[in-house]
Structure formats: C-alpha cells, structure tokens
Scaffold this motif. Structure first.
Motif, PDB file in Angstrom:
ATOM      1  N   GLU A   1       1.134  -1.039   0.012  1.00 52.03           N
ATOM      2  CA  GLU A   1      -0.110   0.015  -0.054  1.00 52.03           C
ATOM      3  C   GLU A   1       0.621   1.304   0.066  1.00 52.03           C
ATOM      4  OE1 GLU A   1      -3.375   0.432   0.093  1.00 52.03           O
ATOM      5  OE2 GLU A   1      -3.948  -1.618   0.022  1.00 52.03           O
ATOM      6  N   TYR A   2       2.139   1.259   0.844  1.00 50.19           N
ATOM      7  CA  TYR A   2       3.095   2.395   0.592  1.00 50.19           C
ATOM      8  C   TYR A   2       3.410   2.701  -0.679  1.00 50.19           C
ATOM      9  CZ  TYR A   2       3.970   1.298   5.515  1.00 50.19           C
ATOM     10  OH  TYR A   2       3.907   1.139   6.889  1.00 50.19           O
ATOM     11  N   ARG A   3       3.118   1.959  -1.920  1.00 45.53           N
ATOM     12  CA  ARG A   3       3.650   2.712  -3.073  1.00 45.53           C
ATOM     13  C   ARG A   3       2.591   3.499  -3.590  1.00 45.53           C
ATOM     14  NH1 ARG A   3       2.908  -0.579  -7.322  1.00 45.53           N
ATOM     15  NH2 ARG A   3       1.597  -2.244  -6.269  1.00 45.53           N
ATOM     16  N   HIS A   4       1.406   3.444  -3.140  1.00 45.39           N
ATOM     17  CA  HIS A   4       0.128   4.349  -3.565  1.00 45.39           C
ATOM     18  C   HIS A   4       0.082   5.522  -2.565  1.00 45.39           C
ATOM     19  CE1 HIS A   4      -0.570   1.161  -6.236  1.00 45.39           C
ATOM     20  NE2 HIS A   4      -0.832   0.287  -5.278  1.00 45.39           N
ATOM     21  N   ILE A   5       0.847   5.548  -1.531  1.00 43.72           N
ATOM     22  CA  ILE A   5       0.657   6.781  -0.387  1.00 43.72           C
ATOM     23  C   ILE A   5       1.966   7.621  -0.657  1.00 43.72           C
ATOM     24  CG2 ILE A   5       0.865   7.204   1.937  1.00 43.72           C
ATOM     25  CD1 ILE A   5      -0.183   4.320   2.640  1.00 43.72           C
ATOM     26  N   PHE A   6       3.180   6.990  -0.962  1.00 43.53           N
ATOM     27  CA  PHE A   6       4.278   7.823  -0.740  1.00 43.53           C
ATOM     28  C   PHE A   6       4.981   8.094  -2.542  1.00 43.53           C
ATOM     29  CE2 PHE A   6       4.566   5.877   3.287  1.00 43.53           C
ATOM     30  CZ  PHE A   6       4.441   7.030   4.006  1.00 43.53           C
ATOM     31  N   HIS A   7       4.516   7.446  -3.455  1.00 41.20           N
ATOM     32  CA  HIS A   7       4.894   7.264  -5.025  1.00 41.20           C
ATOM     33  C   HIS A   7       6.401   7.717  -5.248  1.00 41.20           C
ATOM     34  CE1 HIS A   7       0.695   7.758  -6.150  1.00 41.20           C
ATOM     35  NE2 HIS A   7       0.455   8.800  -5.228  1.00 41.20           N
ATOM     36  N   CYS A   8       7.151   6.760  -4.568  1.00 41.75           N
ATOM     37  CA  CYS A   8       8.660   7.027  -4.481  1.00 41.75           C
ATOM     38  C   CYS A   8       9.277   5.741  -3.984  1.00 41.75           C
ATOM     39  CB  CYS A   8       9.236   7.849  -3.610  1.00 41.75           C
ATOM     40  SG  CYS A   8       9.084   7.706  -2.183  1.00 41.75           S
ATOM     41  N   PRO A   9      10.384   5.263  -4.417  1.00 46.13           N
ATOM     42  CA  PRO A   9      11.130   4.321  -3.873  1.00 46.13           C
ATOM     43  C   PRO A   9      11.286   4.122  -2.416  1.00 46.13           C
ATOM     44  CG  PRO A   9      12.526   5.186  -5.407  1.00 46.13           C
ATOM     45  CD  PRO A   9      11.437   6.232  -5.248  1.00 46.13           C
ATOM     46  N   LEU A  10      10.872   2.863  -1.686  1.00 49.83           N
ATOM     47  CA  LEU A  10      10.749   2.736  -0.331  1.00 49.83           C
ATOM     48  C   LEU A  10      11.999   1.859   0.322  1.00 49.83           C
ATOM     49  CD1 LEU A  10       7.256   1.165  -0.678  1.00 49.83           C
ATOM     50  CD2 LEU A  10       7.945   3.536  -0.132  1.00 49.83           C
ATOM     51  N   ALA A  11      12.289   1.943   1.320  1.00 49.12           N
ATOM     52  CA  ALA A  11      13.394   1.166   2.012  1.00 49.12           C
ATOM     53  C   ALA A  11      13.216   0.997   3.480  1.00 49.12           C
ATOM     54  CB  ALA A  11      14.654   2.054   2.060  1.00 49.12           C
ATOM     55  N   PHE A  12      13.114  -0.432   3.847  1.00 48.24           N
ATOM     56  CA  PHE A  12      12.855  -0.845   5.226  1.00 48.24           C
ATOM     57  C   PHE A  12      13.904  -1.094   5.988  1.00 48.24           C
ATOM     58  CE2 PHE A  12       8.999  -1.194   2.516  1.00 48.24           C
ATOM     59  CZ  PHE A  12       8.123  -0.895   3.338  1.00 48.24           C
ATOM     60  N   ASN A  13      13.738  -1.476   7.404  1.00 50.00           N
ATOM     61  CA  ASN A  13      15.177  -1.714   8.108  1.00 50.00           C
ATOM     62  C   ASN A  13      16.033  -0.566   8.211  1.00 50.00           C
ATOM     63  OD1 ASN A  13      14.016  -4.262   9.066  1.00 50.00           O
ATOM     64  ND2 ASN A  13      14.640  -5.173   7.134  1.00 50.00           N
ATOM     65  N   CYS A  14      15.538   0.471   7.943  1.00 49.20           N
ATOM     66  CA  CYS A  14      16.659   1.554   7.989  1.00 49.20           C
ATOM     67  C   CYS A  14      16.818   2.240   9.580  1.00 49.20           C
ATOM     68  CB  CYS A  14      16.074   2.655   7.077  1.00 49.20           C
ATOM     69  SG  CYS A  14      15.858   2.318   5.437  1.00 49.20           S
ATOM     70  N   SER A  15      17.953   3.169   9.538  1.00 48.70           N
ATOM     71  CA  SER A  15      18.224   3.487  10.878  1.00 48.70           C
ATOM     72  C   SER A  15      17.150   4.579  11.620  1.00 48.70           C
ATOM     73  CB  SER A  15      19.654   4.140  10.829  1.00 48.70           C
ATOM     74  OG  SER A  15      19.490   5.320  10.204  1.00 48.70           O
ATOM     75  N   LYS A  16      16.528   5.325  10.511  1.00 52.12           N
ATOM     76  CA  LYS A  16      15.561   6.205  10.727  1.00 52.12           C
ATOM     77  C   LYS A  16      14.271   6.128  10.003  1.00 52.12           C
ATOM     78  CE  LYS A  16      19.322   9.828  11.953  1.00 52.12           C
ATOM     79  NZ  LYS A  16      19.812  10.944  11.141  1.00 52.12           N
ATOM     80  N   THR A  17      13.132   6.717  10.145  1.00 54.45           N
ATOM     81  CA  THR A  17      11.942   6.757   9.627  1.00 54.45           C
ATOM     82  C   THR A  17      12.020   8.210   9.040  1.00 54.45           C
ATOM     83  OG1 THR A  17      10.817   4.838  10.912  1.00 54.45           O
ATOM     84  CG2 THR A  17       9.374   6.779   9.448  1.00 54.45           C
ATOM     85  N   ALA A  18      11.968   8.270   7.870  1.00 55.24           N
ATOM     86  CA  ALA A  18      12.093   9.711   7.107  1.00 55.24           C
ATOM     87  C   ALA A  18      11.640   9.820   5.821  1.00 55.24           C
ATOM     88  CB  ALA A  18      13.680  10.099   7.087  1.00 55.24           C
ATOM     89  N   LEU A  19      11.637  11.087   5.210  1.00 58.40           N
ATOM     90  CA  LEU A  19      11.274  11.272   3.823  1.00 58.40           C
ATOM     91  C   LEU A  19      12.551  12.151   3.483  1.00 58.40           C
ATOM     92  CD1 LEU A  19       7.321  12.208   4.212  1.00 58.40           C
ATOM     93  CD2 LEU A  19       8.572   9.901   3.426  1.00 58.40           C
ATOM     94  N   THR A  20      12.918  11.825   2.060  1.00 58.33           N
ATOM     95  CA  THR A  20      13.837  12.441   1.408  1.00 58.33           C
ATOM     96  C   THR A  20      13.347  13.307   0.159  1.00 58.33           C
ATOM     97  OG1 THR A  20      15.573  11.008   2.272  1.00 58.33           O
ATOM     98  CG2 THR A  20      16.239  12.360   0.301  1.00 58.33           C
ATOM     99  N   PHE A  21      13.737  14.479   0.210  1.00 57.18           N
ATOM    100  CA  PHE A  21      13.363  15.362  -1.257  1.00 57.18           C
ATOM    101  C   PHE A  21      14.466  16.322  -1.552  1.00 57.18           C
ATOM    102  CE2 PHE A  21      11.277  17.482   2.565  1.00 57.18           C
ATOM    103  CZ  PHE A  21      11.564  18.595   2.363  1.00 57.18           C
ATOM    104  N   SER A  22      14.426  16.768  -2.592  1.00 60.01           N
ATOM    105  CA  SER A  22      15.318  17.871  -3.129  1.00 60.01           C
ATOM    106  C   SER A  22      15.394  19.138  -2.276  1.00 60.01           C
ATOM    107  CB  SER A  22      14.961  18.316  -4.704  1.00 60.01           C
ATOM    108  OG  SER A  22      15.702  19.329  -5.029  1.00 60.01           O
ATOM    109  N   LYS A  23      16.441  19.602  -2.082  1.00 62.54           N
ATOM    110  CA  LYS A  23      16.520  21.024  -1.148  1.00 62.54           C
ATOM    111  C   LYS A  23      15.793  22.136  -1.918  1.00 62.54           C
ATOM    112  CE  LYS A  23      20.246  23.544  -0.873  1.00 62.54           C
ATOM    113  NZ  LYS A  23      21.944  23.756  -0.624  1.00 62.54           N
TER     114      LYS A  23
END
Length: 338
Positions: A175-197
């Motif tokens: 379901e995350y694909r339709h929520i965030f519309h971007c590549p997803l990564a799990f088991n990361c050190s933080k829960t975060a969203l990355t975008f262009s400055k």
C-alpha cells in the motif's frame, strides 16, 4: 462520482488504540457509515470520505489526536494550533522548522526534524518515549500528514526521492507505493522522507481563510485523500475519466496529452512505483466498490459500467481485487444477510 478507496488494513489500524482503551468500535464504524460486517472481508476497502469521517470521530471521541497510539495524549485542537502558527511562514523551510519548534513544547515530543544532506533534505521522525503502535499507523500518519501539509501550503507536491522506515516491511507494505509514490526502504536507521533541497525555498501560497476551510476536515483529509493532481498517477486517472463503458484512451494518447514521450512517461510511473495497467485496474476496482454501495444498480450493469463486456470476467477480476464476489461484497457493505 467515484473516489479513491482505503484498504481495510488502515481502518483497523486507525482503531487499534480505541479498541485497546475499550471504546465501542462498532459505534465508531457505524457513525462513519462503515458496516462492521464489511471488515470481515479481508481485502475490503472503504471510500476516502468514510475513512475521513472515521478518523475525525476517533479523535473527537477519544479526545486524542494520537488516537491512543502515541507516547502521550494529544488533545484535539493541537494540530489546528500548529497550523495557525505556521500559516505566516514565508516558505517551506520555515514551515518545517516552526512546526518542529511547536512540537518541542510538548513532552515527550512527537514531530519531524529537517536534516540537510547536500542537495537533498531529510524530514526525520522524532518520537520520544514509548509508543504502542503495532501496525505502524502512528508513524505512517506523521509522515503522511507532514508531507501533505507542506505540499498543500506551497501549492505543489513536494516530490519524494525516497521514503525510509526503521522497521521491517509490514504485511501491508504494498500500500505504501500508492501513499508515497517513490522508492521505499525498510529496516533503516530512521523513519524519514527525502526530497530535493530546492523545495525548501517554495513560498507558502495559502492564507488564513484558506487555512480555516482546510482545518474543517484536516488532518483527516490529509490521510484519506491524497492530492494526486500533480503526480503522473493522478493526472492519468483524471485523463482516463470515469466512463469505462467506452474504449479507454491508449498510453500513446495519454503521453501526448501530458506533453511527454511514452518512454519518459513509463519511467515517471516507475519512479512513482506504479504502471499504466495498474492505474486502470485500481480505478476500475474503486469504481466497482463505489457502484456496489448503490443498491439500485444490478451487478451485471456495474460490470458494464466499469468496462467489462462479460459479467463473468468482472466477477473474476473483482474476486482478485477483494477476495470475494461482487454479491458477497455488497452483502458486507449492507451489514450481511442477518
């Protein structure tokens, strides 16, 4: 007019705190126009307006915008107060910094902090204290609300480069694909969203009257109704329209309407984690669910309305989408046969 639908998973996830604290779950569902029987269907979905009402009812009944999932209670009105504070910010960077400062006033703190990494920016979840969030709904909600609020304030989608989660991929991860519309990564050190400055300089274009209107249904609408108008997925949905009884536009025509080549559009959809075929299938599914809620429509007529010449093909497709036949789904929506 049909609308986007929300997976049963998110309905149950939103209710987990209320359930643990002994609130009447059936009453909450019914007050949002959702039949408790519908949730017995594993792959059931509800309309975004039902889901929006449910969230508002949970916040109001529990008097907790964290819905019993956070490290503390968050009194209703907290989000609106934060919004009143950030509406005067000049740009998105100021919005996120001001919102973080507001969240720091509460202990334990829950919010998102900006981190700069070269040309990219990370919006990192900061949650102090223990949370009771077995389905990750609380953490997902924070990501979605902060991202969509920022996009709304600057009047354009803050396109995500990546979404990271500090936990393993959950069963509903697709379901995350339709929520965030971007590549997803799990088991990361933080829960975060990355975008262009570059988005940080986007000016805030909303004013106080718009904010007052916005707050009548927020943050519920932010969670239930993504503004897809500026994603390729959303624009394609709009171009396809709602009339599936005639032949659908082909991919080449869609690409031309969007002033792009078919190759580029394919690549863009891949970046948004979807495909043209999937967009068509999900639109058909959402329309079928919408029509099934109208008792005056015969199932064979619905099959035709959503683009199937053979009712048997529609039955097969619908079962693939929801796990049950259209007839069984309609019974669930009505509250079952008894």
């Amino acid at each position: 007019m049909s609308e986007l639908t929300v997976s049963r998973h998110f309905v149950e996830a939103a209710l987990t705190g209320a359930q643990k604290k002994g609130f009447d779950i059936d009453a909450l569902l019914l007050s949002a126009g959702i039949s408790p029987d519908l949730l017995k269907i594993e792959m059931a979905r509800v309309s975004s307006s039902q889901y929006s009402r449910l969230l508002q009812n949970i916040w109001n009944v529990m008097e907790d915008e964290f819905m019993g999932l956070g490290p503390r209670r968050c009194r209703t009105g907290t989000f609106a107060t934060m919004c009143a504070l950030i509406i005067d910010c000049p740009n998105l960077e100021a919005v996120y910094r001001q919102a973080f400062d507001f969240c720091r006033l509460f202990e334990p703190m829950v919010g998102m902090q900006l981190e700069q990494h070269g040309d990219e920016v990370k919006l990192v979840t900061v949650i102090e204290g223990e949370i009771d969030d077995p389905l990750h709904f609380f953490q997902e909600s924070i990501l979605v609300i902060w991202h969509r609020l920022g996009s709304w304030l600057v009047g354009q989608p803050v396109e995500l480069v990546r979404a990271e989660f500090s936990y393993p991929e959950p069963a509903h991860g697709d379901e995350y694909r339709h929520i965030f519309h971007c590549p997803l990564a799990f088991n990361c050190s933080k829960t975060a969203l990355t975008f262009s400055k570059r988005f940080l300089d986007a000016p805030v274009i909303r004013d106080k009257p718009e904010m007052r209107q916005f707050l009548k249904t927020s943050p519920a609408d932010l969670l239930s109704r993504p503004d897809e108008s500026n994603t390729y997925t959303g624009r394609i949905r709009a171009l396809i329209g709602r009339d599936f009884s005639r032949s659908l536009p082909d991919f080449e025509w869609i690409a031309a309407e969007l002033n792009t080549s078919p190759q580029t559009l394919r690549r863009r959809l891949k970046q948004e984690n979807t495909s043209f075929q999937e967009i068509k299938d999900l639109l058909r599914r959402d329309m079928a669910i919408y029509y099934l809620a109208r008792p005056d429509l015969a199932i064979n007529d619905i099959a035709f309305k959503v683009g199937f010449t053979e009712p048997s093909t529609f039955h097969r497709a619908f079962k693939k989408w929801t796990g049950v036949t259209p007839g069984a789904y309609r019974e669930g929506e009505r509250g079952g046969p008894g």
